[in-house]
Design an enzyme around this catalytic site. Structure first.
Site, short mmCIF file in Angstrom:
data_model
loop_
_atom_site.label_atom_id
_atom_site.label_comp_id
_atom_site.label_asym_id
_atom_site.label_seq_id
_atom_site.Cartn_x
_atom_site.Cartn_y
_atom_site.Cartn_z
N TYR A 240 -113.36 25.05 -47.04
CA TYR A 240 -112.84 23.55 -46.91
C TYR A 240 -111.70 23.76 -47.83
O TYR A 240 -110.64 23.19 -47.34
CB TYR A 240 -113.95 22.65 -47.42
CG TYR A 240 -114.32 21.26 -46.39
CD1 TYR A 240 -113.15 21.14 -45.55
CD2 TYR A 240 -115.35 20.75 -46.52
CE1 TYR A 240 -113.72 19.79 -44.57
CE2 TYR A 240 -115.54 19.62 -45.82
CZ TYR A 240 -114.48 19.39 -44.68
OH TYR A 240 -114.84 18.14 -44.30
N GLU B 258 -103.36 23.22 -44.34
CA GLU B 258 -103.05 22.15 -43.49
C GLU B 258 -101.98 21.24 -44.50
O GLU B 258 -100.77 21.12 -43.69
CB GLU B 258 -104.04 21.08 -43.34
CG GLU B 258 -105.01 21.59 -42.29
CD GLU B 258 -106.35 20.66 -42.28
OE1 GLU B 258 -106.22 19.51 -42.51
OE2 GLU B 258 -107.43 21.05 -42.13
C1 LIG Z 1 -103.74 9.70 -37.98
C2 LIG Z 1 -103.78 10.84 -38.71
C3 LIG Z 1 -104.98 10.75 -39.83
C4 LIG Z 1 -105.10 12.09 -40.66
C5 LIG Z 1 -105.83 11.82 -41.96
C6 LIG Z 1 -105.84 12.79 -42.79
C7 LIG Z 1 -106.87 12.72 -43.96
C8 LIG Z 1 -107.96 13.98 -43.56
C9 LIG Z 1 -108.52 14.41 -44.92
C10 LIG Z 1 -109.70 15.33 -44.66
C11 LIG Z 1 -109.09 16.61 -44.40
C12 LIG Z 1 -110.20 17.58 -43.84
C13 LIG Z 1 -109.43 18.68 -43.38
C14 LIG Z 1 -110.49 19.75 -42.68
C15 LIG Z 1 -110.43 21.10 -42.98
C16 LIG Z 1 -111.17 21.73 -42.56
O1 LIG Z 1 -112.15 21.78 -41.41
S1 LIG Z 1 -111.22 23.23 -43.32
C17 LIG Z 1 -112.61 24.29 -42.55
C18 LIG Z 1 -113.95 24.13 -43.28
N1 LIG Z 1 -114.48 22.90 -42.78
C19 LIG Z 1 -115.67 22.67 -42.97
O2 LIG Z 1 -116.41 23.51 -43.54
C20 LIG Z 1 -116.19 21.54 -42.33
C21 LIG Z 1 -117.32 20.80 -43.06
N2 LIG Z 1 -117.62 19.84 -42.53
C22 LIG Z 1 -118.44 19.54 -41.61
O3 LIG Z 1 -119.07 20.04 -41.00
C23 LIG Z 1 -118.45 17.92 -41.30
O4 LIG Z 1 -118.74 17.33 -42.27
C24 LIG Z 1 -119.19 17.71 -39.95
C25 LIG Z 1 -118.55 18.45 -38.82
C26 LIG Z 1 -118.85 16.05 -39.79
C27 LIG Z 1 -120.71 17.78 -39.80
O5 LIG Z 1 -121.23 17.33 -40.97
P1 LIG Z 1 -122.95 16.67 -40.78
O6 LIG Z 1 -123.09 16.43 -39.34
O7 LIG Z 1 -123.06 15.59 -41.72
O8 LIG Z 1 -123.53 17.97 -41.12
P2 LIG Z 1 -124.84 18.86 -40.42
O9 LIG Z 1 -125.56 19.24 -41.42
O10 LIG Z 1 -123.85 19.74 -39.75
O11 LIG Z 1 -125.54 17.87 -39.25
C28 LIG Z 1 -126.34 16.98 -39.71
C29 LIG Z 1 -127.39 16.94 -38.56
O12 LIG Z 1 -127.02 16.49 -37.23
C30 LIG Z 1 -127.26 17.67 -36.29
N3 LIG Z 1 -126.15 17.93 -35.47
C31 LIG Z 1 -125.03 17.68 -35.78
N4 LIG Z 1 -124.11 18.16 -34.78
C32 LIG Z 1 -124.75 18.68 -33.96
C33 LIG Z 1 -124.84 19.42 -32.72
N5 LIG Z 1 -123.13 19.54 -32.19
N6 LIG Z 1 -125.43 20.03 -31.98
C34 LIG Z 1 -126.93 19.78 -32.53
N7 LIG Z 1 -127.08 19.14 -33.62
C35 LIG Z 1 -126.11 18.72 -34.44
C36 LIG Z 1 -127.38 18.88 -37.29
O13 LIG Z 1 -128.34 20.02 -36.85
C37 LIG Z 1 -128.26 18.12 -38.41
O14 LIG Z 1 -129.95 17.91 -38.10
P3 LIG Z 1 -130.89 18.06 -39.06
O15 LIG Z 1 -130.76 19.66 -39.27
O16 LIG Z 1 -132.09 17.75 -38.14
O17 LIG Z 1 -130.70 17.36 -39.95
#
Ligand SMILES: CCCCCCCCCCCCC/C=C/C(=O)SCCNC(=O)CCNC(=O)[C@H](O)C(C)(C)COP(=O)(O)OP(=O)(O)OC[C@H]1O[C@@H](n2cnc3c(N)ncnc32)[C@H](O)[C@@H]1OP(=O)(O)O
Length: 242
Positions: A164, A171
């Protein structure tokens, strides 16, 4: 009486059947979506590796993958819909910021400004995004299929600790490299006088975007650290952001 009880049972059964069908359809869609996204990011990884092996340089790499990258990164908008309609338990805000900032990076910075496409920082965020997404989508796929190898779970909730910040560095350096070209070309800017009587300077907008990482990134990172504690250490976490 007996007939109304029977009706109740029939109604309950029908409702249960409907719920089961709905849940099966959702699972089928999510499985398809996650497999497609894993495949897309794997194609990107393979194309980048082949390019580098064949050319021995990263110059031209972005152009060679731009179309595929734009397609799969933009398709990730579907994830915001998943959260909004409640088929995944994730915050719309967290997912929205994550997905939109990536789409912005691809369309309005890297693809729009050819002069910066060969910067090392572009390769840095591309590699970081690719590793992250292959891990994340394969995690979701195996999880849905109830066959989640521990290594993938571990990778999903550990790799981000390093990836991250590295992605953010890539970026920010890319946006920084774009600044002189944006200033010189005046792209996406509107100077006065014009018929709308509105002025917009994309150069300063980019500086604001860079500054917005300061409040936003720590929140995304802390969110992932909380998810890590919940999934890997079984802690009960109460999220406030929804
Ligand atoms: C106008 C322009 C404005 C621009 C503004 C800019 C400002 C930006 C500032 C920030 C910049 C960030 C830049 C990013 C850079 C990068 O990405 S670098 C690479 C490294 N990145 C990461 O490691 C990303 C990590 N982050 C995430 O993964 C995100 O938080 C997420 C994508 C939003 C996912 O998080 P979250 O959903 O909270 O966690 P999970 O644990 O994965 O999921 C929770 C539960 O939901 C289920 N689920 C989610 N998605 C799916 C799916 N597609 N299919 C099935 N299930 C899904 C998941 O299984 C979990 O369920 P449970 O297990 O039951 O809890």
């Amino acid at each position: 009486m007996a007939s109304s009880e029977e009706d109740g049972t029939v109604e309950e059964k029908e409702n249960n059947n409907k719920k089961r069908t709905k849940s099966a359809l959702i699972t089928a869609w999510l499985t398809f979506y996650n497999i497609a996204m894993t495949a897309g990011w794997l194609v990107l990884a393979i194309t980048m590796m082949r390019f580098y092996i064949q050319k021995g340089s990263h110059k031209g790499l972005y152009r060679s993958i731009a179309r595929t990258l734009k397609f799969f990164q933009t398709f990730a908008l579907v994830e915001v819909v998943h959260c909004a309609v409640g088929i995944v338990r994730t915050s719309v805000i967290v997912t929205g910021v994550q997905v939109c900032s990536r789409i912005y990076m691809v369309w309005f910075i890297t693809s729009s400004i050819r002069q910066i496409q060969n910067e090392e920082s572009v390769i840095l965020f591309l590699v970081v995004w690719t590793v992250t997404e292959i891990t994340r989508y394969s995690y979701y796929t195996f999880n849905l299929l109830h066959h989640l190898p521990y290594f993938i779970k571990w990778a999903r909730y550990n790799f981000f600790i390093v990836l991250y910040p590295l992605g953010v560095v890539g970026e920010l350096f890319t946006i920084y490299a774009a600044l002189p070209f944006v200033r010189r070309s005046g792209m996406y800017s509107m100077r006065l006088p014009n018929k709308y009587n509105v002025s917009f300077d994309y150069y300063y907008f980019l500086i604001i975007v860079m500054l917005s990482y300061i409040p936003l990134f720590p929140q995304l990172y802390l969110h992932m650290l909380r998810q890590r504690r919940r999934v890997l250490h079984g802690e009960v976490i109460v999220e406030k952001d929804d």
